[in-house]
Design a protein around this motif. Structure first.
Motif, PDB file in Angstrom:
ATOM      1  N   SER A 485      56.667  33.804  51.094  1.00 49.65           N
ATOM      2  CA  SER A 485      56.595  33.276  49.621  1.00 49.65           C
ATOM      3  C   SER A 485      55.365  34.110  49.066  1.00 49.65           C
ATOM      4  N   SER A 486      54.395  34.639  49.810  1.00 54.51           N
ATOM      5  CA  SER A 486      53.111  34.952  49.246  1.00 54.51           C
ATOM      6  C   SER A 486      53.162  36.609  49.481  1.00 54.51           C
ATOM      7  N   LEU A 487      54.582  37.198  49.799  1.00 48.82           N
ATOM      8  CA  LEU A 487      54.587  38.760  49.557  1.00 48.82           C
ATOM      9  C   LEU A 487      54.653  39.154  48.160  1.00 48.82           C
ATOM     10  N   PRO A 488      53.469  40.043  48.033  1.00 46.68           N
ATOM     11  CA  PRO A 488      53.260  40.475  46.650  1.00 46.68           C
ATOM     12  C   PRO A 488      54.356  41.353  46.048  1.00 46.68           C
ATOM     13  N   THR A 489      54.962  41.060  44.821  1.00 43.69           N
ATOM     14  CA  THR A 489      56.199  41.519  44.437  1.00 43.69           C
ATOM     15  C   THR A 489      55.616  42.566  43.255  1.00 43.69           C
ATOM     16  N   VAL A 490      56.551  43.655  42.991  1.00 46.38           N
ATOM     17  CA  VAL A 490      55.900  44.834  42.035  1.00 46.38           C
ATOM     18  C   VAL A 490      55.647  44.024  40.685  1.00 46.38           C
ATOM     19  N   ARG A 603      35.730  44.015  52.774  1.00 45.96           N
ATOM     20  CA  ARG A 603      36.053  42.808  52.911  1.00 45.96           C
ATOM     21  C   ARG A 603      34.969  41.954  51.874  1.00 45.96           C
ATOM     22  N   VAL A 604      35.706  41.130  51.009  1.00 47.78           N
ATOM     23  CA  VAL A 604      34.858  40.096  50.038  1.00 47.78           C
ATOM     24  C   VAL A 604      34.711  38.934  50.672  1.00 47.78           C
ATOM     25  N   ALA A 605      33.300  38.563  50.843  1.00 52.80           N
ATOM     26  CA  ALA A 605      32.901  37.496  51.526  1.00 52.80           C
ATOM     27  C   ALA A 605      33.493  36.071  51.008  1.00 52.80           C
ATOM     28  N   THR A 606      34.124  34.991  51.584  1.00 52.31           N
ATOM     29  CA  THR A 606      34.548  33.915  51.124  1.00 52.31           C
ATOM     30  C   THR A 606      33.481  32.800  51.426  1.00 52.31           C
ATOM     31  N   THR A 607      33.717  31.570  51.032  1.00 56.07           N
ATOM     32  CA  THR A 607      32.676  30.558  51.168  1.00 56.07           C
ATOM     33  C   THR A 607      32.586  29.885  52.622  1.00 56.07           C
ATOM     34  N   ILE A 672      36.251  45.249  32.136  1.00 59.92           N
ATOM     35  CA  ILE A 672      36.094  44.328  32.980  1.00 59.92           C
ATOM     36  C   ILE A 672      37.392  43.574  33.114  1.00 59.92           C
ATOM     37  N   GLU A 673      38.219  43.318  31.861  1.00 59.53           N
ATOM     38  CA  GLU A 673      39.487  42.520  31.993  1.00 59.53           C
ATOM     39  C   GLU A 673      40.483  43.200  32.934  1.00 59.53           C
ATOM     40  N   ARG A 674      40.405  44.564  32.892  1.00 54.87           N
ATOM     41  CA  ARG A 674      41.362  45.374  33.545  1.00 54.87           C
ATOM     42  C   ARG A 674      40.953  45.287  35.123  1.00 54.87           C
ATOM     43  N   GLN A 675      39.777  45.523  35.261  1.00 56.80           N
ATOM     44  CA  GLN A 675      39.156  45.381  36.693  1.00 56.80           C
ATOM     45  C   GLN A 675      39.361  44.168  37.368  1.00 56.80           C
ATOM     46  N   ARG A 676      39.505  42.892  36.508  1.00 56.58           N
ATOM     47  CA  ARG A 676      39.748  41.746  37.059  1.00 56.58           C
ATOM     48  C   ARG A 676      41.232  41.513  37.557  1.00 56.58           C
ATOM     49  N   ALA A 677      42.163  42.311  36.605  1.00 57.83           N
ATOM     50  CA  ALA A 677      43.398  42.057  36.861  1.00 57.83           C
ATOM     51  C   ALA A 677      43.767  42.769  38.176  1.00 57.83           C
ATOM     52  N   TYR A 678      43.113  44.072  38.395  1.00 55.09           N
ATOM     53  CA  TYR A 678      43.208  44.739  39.648  1.00 55.09           C
ATOM     54  C   TYR A 678      42.666  44.325  40.685  1.00 55.09           C
ATOM     55  N   GLY A 679      41.584  43.540  40.448  1.00 56.53           N
ATOM     56  CA  GLY A 679      40.916  42.917  41.503  1.00 56.53           C
ATOM     57  C   GLY A 679      41.828  41.711  42.025  1.00 56.53           C
ATOM     58  N   GLU A 680      42.601  40.832  41.174  1.00 58.83           N
ATOM     59  CA  GLU A 680      43.399  39.790  41.686  1.00 58.83           C
ATOM     60  C   GLU A 680      44.680  40.385  42.315  1.00 58.83           C
ATOM     61  N   ALA A 681      45.052  41.647  42.017  1.00 61.61           N
ATOM     62  CA  ALA A 681      45.817  42.311  42.888  1.00 61.61           C
ATOM     63  C   ALA A 681      45.595  42.756  44.340  1.00 61.61           C
ATOM     64  N   PHE A 682      44.275  43.022  44.426  1.00 61.99           N
ATOM     65  CA  PHE A 682      43.645  43.454  45.685  1.00 61.99           C
ATOM     66  C   PHE A 682      43.660  41.875  46.363  1.00 61.99           C
ATOM     67  N   ARG A 683      43.085  41.027  45.929  1.00 61.49           N
ATOM     68  CA  ARG A 683      42.961  39.918  46.486  1.00 61.49           C
ATOM     69  C   ARG A 683      44.457  39.347  47.025  1.00 61.49           C
ATOM     70  N   ALA A 684      45.418  39.481  46.162  1.00 58.59           N
ATOM     71  CA  ALA A 684      46.658  39.035  46.717  1.00 58.59           C
ATOM     72  C   ALA A 684      47.356  39.662  47.936  1.00 58.59           C
ATOM     73  N   PHE A 688      47.625  38.353  51.757  1.00 60.73           N
ATOM     74  CA  PHE A 688      49.030  38.610  52.316  1.00 60.73           C
ATOM     75  C   PHE A 688      48.673  39.207  53.891  1.00 60.73           C
ATOM     76  N   SER A 689      47.682  40.340  53.796  1.00 58.11           N
ATOM     77  CA  SER A 689      47.502  40.821  55.146  1.00 58.11           C
ATOM     78  C   SER A 689      46.812  39.975  56.018  1.00 58.11           C
ATOM     79  N   ARG A 690      46.090  39.057  55.691  1.00 54.22           N
ATOM     80  CA  ARG A 690      45.382  37.985  56.254  1.00 54.22           C
ATOM     81  C   ARG A 690      46.234  36.998  57.075  1.00 54.22           C
ATOM     82  N   LEU A 691      47.177  36.658  56.210  1.00 53.73           N
ATOM     83  CA  LEU A 691      48.427  35.630  56.608  1.00 53.73           C
ATOM     84  C   LEU A 691      49.110  36.243  57.665  1.00 53.73           C
ATOM     85  N   LEU A 692      49.511  37.761  57.370  1.00 56.35           N
ATOM     86  CA  LEU A 692      50.472  38.290  58.069  1.00 56.35           C
ATOM     87  C   LEU A 692      49.783  38.497  59.573  1.00 56.35           C
TER      88      LEU A 692
END
Length: 734
Positions: A485-490, A603-607, A672-684, A688-692
């Motif tokens: 379900s978490s597989l990023p789609t195009v 890696r972006v550090a988490t809580t 910055i709005e476009r960066q954040r959109a790309y950032g969300e894609a990178f986060r997804a 996915f990689s961590r779950l895999l």
């Protein structure tokens, strides 16, 4: 008259001036008046301490060097022309005299120092608790051939004693000497290990505790602090024997310590033991390993070979038998030995006799590297000299604490429970993979291999029930569904530009170094901090998904480069850094990048990472202004093929690993709005990689548990003991 030159290295100078070693290298290049080398090599030059101190004073770069530091540098210089142990013993002898006679003035000439050392001999000969005969034996070989460097060392020792006290000066010198490890000919046993072994010996208060290879006296001090009233030691090196006696003599002058009677001799324990056999209430020690010159030809008819004549390559078995012969009937013998003693074919007959006659009680395997200066997993052998007519025990305790950071409390607890179950071995509750009371008959095979791991049931093979495997299978199924379900789609990914052409599209590009200069990001590279071994069962090539434990008082979690690459939680613990400038903890949103890597992963550090400290193999990047730069966008770009290509050094690589420098990476600065959109894609993609990876690890664990359960059942009676019934195994396999 000159008192000799004290030499220091560039690293020493950096420590004095509280700068990095590279600063000292720059001083040498930029300042023509910097002192010239007086020794060493081109790659590792040595400088005159007096000249360096004068130059630092002129430059205003350091205060006057502390006298304790000057004493250590004098010791380092004196050892160049004489054995370190000789210089240490003479310095300790002088400091003991100054401790007993404070205020003594130090002569600066050779004749005056010789007279002072002769007075120090008389003072030591009257040391409280020491046996007069042995003290005279330790002093008789002393000859005061005081060269310039040794004279300088003794003069500096009197200055340090006047400033800090003779006892404190001696303790500091001892601590530094014992800590230097491989630079000394002495393989010092860590004090905590000596304390453990004395505890296993029962710390007898009646009779003498003997260490027949006493070295610096660590075991003798541990026995004294544990309540022994009499200790005996023998050491081949005269200087080390004197050093051990000095440590005991200093201890007896402490009003807070109970005085102990000590008797230390020099000589070869195997050829010429200094003490009568059959008398010691306990024997503890760390005999020399792999000694080819132990006296194989000379001692063929030695009376101590009660269990068999040791082969030439089995010096440790010679020590075992000689120490057993010196123990009183029923007295314990606890020795630190290399692991090969447990399985070398040449020693199997002696091991067999030790088992048959009841002399061996336990083999305790320590973690690799736990004993200082040894990368091997050393073993503690607990033996006992059999009493006349007693029946030998039917079991031997085998333990393997290789996965423990601090095995002391575990070993003590296991030993207490084993002793309590001596009359009923079945009452000793074994711990799979850690401890088991092994029947002697199981050990008496053709090899007589006493390696603990060989005789311990593995935890993965025991207690694996059908319910446990069903639960694990359910968890894997749920993880796989979440993964699908978490597989990023195009459609979920934004339209990415051609980043290599972004500069020509009118998008501003800035290097990370430029962003750092403008304050948008902060670049940090932590310095080295001494840490403990990785938490849990972490070996090369493995990943671990377990949660990090809670650090103890004064400790902190550390993130490693491997943690970043594999996506696991902080995996190491160690003392919390005390320098908040050089070492800052990770915050959620910080970026971590390995200094060297085979494949680049930022890696972006988490809580969960927040509060841990990055190790020195990581770049620590803090985004100070998130209105200009999005952390996930920067991390994703650093992890991309283009970012990795720019970060990779063209001049430095380590085998298949490449050194990375994020400062050179050129980052396209989209709005910055476009960066954040790309950032969300990178986060997804990162999620996915961590779950895999998690699904892969859980699947591997499930497959291993199922395999071990089936294999164990095949070895069980009827296929039902210690695991799954056969019908459940068939179901799991299906």
């Amino acid at each position: 008259m000159t008192t000799g030159r004290v030499e220091v290295t560039a690293a020493d100078i950096a420590r004095f001036a509280e700068v990095k070693p590279t600063a000292v290298s720059n001083w040498r290049k930029r300042h023509n008046d910097f002192p010239q080398p007086v020794g060493g090599t081109d790659r590792s030059p040595r400088f005159d301490l007096a000249e360096v101190e004068e130059w630092l004073g002129r430059q205003g770069k350091a205060r006057r060097i502390a006298v304790a530091e000057r004493l250590w540098q004098s010791f380092e210089s004196a050892r160049v022309g004489s054995a370190a142990e000789d210089a240490l013993a003479l310095t300790g002898l002088l400091l003991f005299h100054l401790h007993r006679h404070p205020g003594t003035q130090s002569p600066h000439d050779k004749a005056g120092m010789v007279q002072l050392m002769e007075r120090a001999e008389h003072t030591f000969a009257e040391a409280p608790g020491g046996t007069v005969g042995s003290l005279g034996e330790l002093l008789s070989p002393l000859q005061y051939e005081l060269g310039a460097r040794l004279l300088s060392l003794l003069v500096t020792a009197t200055e340090a004693a006047a400033a800090d006290g003779a006892r404190a000066t001696f303790d500091d010198l001892c601590a530094r000497f014992l800590h230097q490890g491989s630079r000394s000919s002495l393989a010092a046993t860590p004090r905590e290990l000596a304390d453990l072994m004395v505890t296993l010996a029962g710390a007898p208060t009646d009779g003498a505790v003997l260490d027949a290879s006493c070295g610096s006296g660590t075991f003798l001090l541990a026995a004294a602090d544990a309540g022994a009233t009499r200790v005996q030691g023998q050491e081949l090196s005269h200087s080390l024997a004197l050093f051990a006696a000095l440590r005991l003599a200093f201890r007896n002058t402490d009003p807070a310590a109970t005085a102990v009677s000590f008797d230390v001799h020099t000589g070869d324990f195997l050829r010429r033991p200094a003490f009568r056999s059959g008398r010691a209430a306990a024997v503890v020690g760390h005999p020399p390993f792999a000694d080819r010159n132990w006296g194989h030809e000379e001692l063929v008819d030695h009376v101590s070979w009660e269990y068999g004549f040791p082969p030439r390559g089995e010096s440790e078995l010679a020590w075992i038998q000689q120490t057993l012969a010196h123990a009183a009937p029923g007295a314990p013998v606890v020795l630190l030995l290399p692991p090969a003693v447990a399985f070398r074919p040449s020693g199997r007959r002696i091991r067999q006799e030790l088992l048959r006659r009841g002399a061996l009680r336990a083999v305790l395997s320590l973690p690799a590297g736990y004993a200082a200066h040894y990368a091997l997993a050393l073993q503690i052998w607990v033996l006992r000299r059999p009493e006349l007519g007693e029946l030998p025990p039917a079991h031997v305790l085998m333990t393997d604490t290789g996965n423990e950071q601090d095995p002391r409390s575990m070993i003590q607890d296991l030993w207490v429970r084993y002793v309590a179950a001596a009359d009923d071995a079945s009452s000793f509750l074994e711990r799979p993979g850690v401890a088991r009371s092994v029947p002697v008959m199981d050990l008496l095979d053709d090899d007589v291999d006493l390696t603990p791991r060989r005789h311990l049931p593995q935890p993965a093979a025991l207690g694996v029930s059908a319910e446990t495997l069903d639960a694990a299978r359910t968890t894997v199924d749920e993880t796989l569904r979440a993964l699908r379900s978490s597989l990023p789609t195009v459609g979920a990914l934004p339209d990415l530009p051609d980043l290599t052409e972004s500069a020509r599209a009118g998008i501003r590009v800035a290097t990370v170094a430029e962003l750092a200069k403008s304050g948008v990001v902060v670049l940090r590279r932590p310095t080295h901090v001494m840490r403990q071994r990785p938490i849990g069962d972490v070996r090369r090539g493995q990943t671990v998904s377990a949660s990090p434990p809670i650090p103890g008082p004064g400790q902190a979690l550390f993130l490693t480069a491997r943690d970043v690459v594999t996506g696991r939680s902080p995996s190491e613990v160690g003392p919390a850094p005390d320098d908040p400038v050089q070492h800052q903890p990770v915050r959620a949103g910080d970026i971590l990048l390995p200094v060297t890597a085979r494949s680049v992963v930022a890696r972006v550090a988490t809580t969960e990472d927040a509060g841990a400290y990055p190790e020195a193999t990581l770049h620590h990047i803090l985004v100070a202004n998130t209105d200009i730069l999005d952390p996930w966008y920067l991390a994703g770009f650093l992890s991309s093929a283009e970012g990795a290509h720019q970060a990779a050094s063209t001049t430095s690589s380590l085998g298949s690993h490449t050194r990375l420098d994020p400062r050179r990476v050129r980052v396209p600065l989209f709005p910055i709005e476009r960066q954040r959109a790309y950032g969300e894609a990178f986060r997804a993609v990162a999620d996915f990689s961590r779950l895999l990876r998690t699904a892969h690890e859980m699947g591997q664990d499930l497959a291993k548990d199922a395999t071990e359960a089936v294999a164990w059942a095949l070895h069980s009676r009827g296929g039902t003991e210690h695991g799954l019934p056969l019908d459940a195994q068939t179901d799991v396999a299906r």
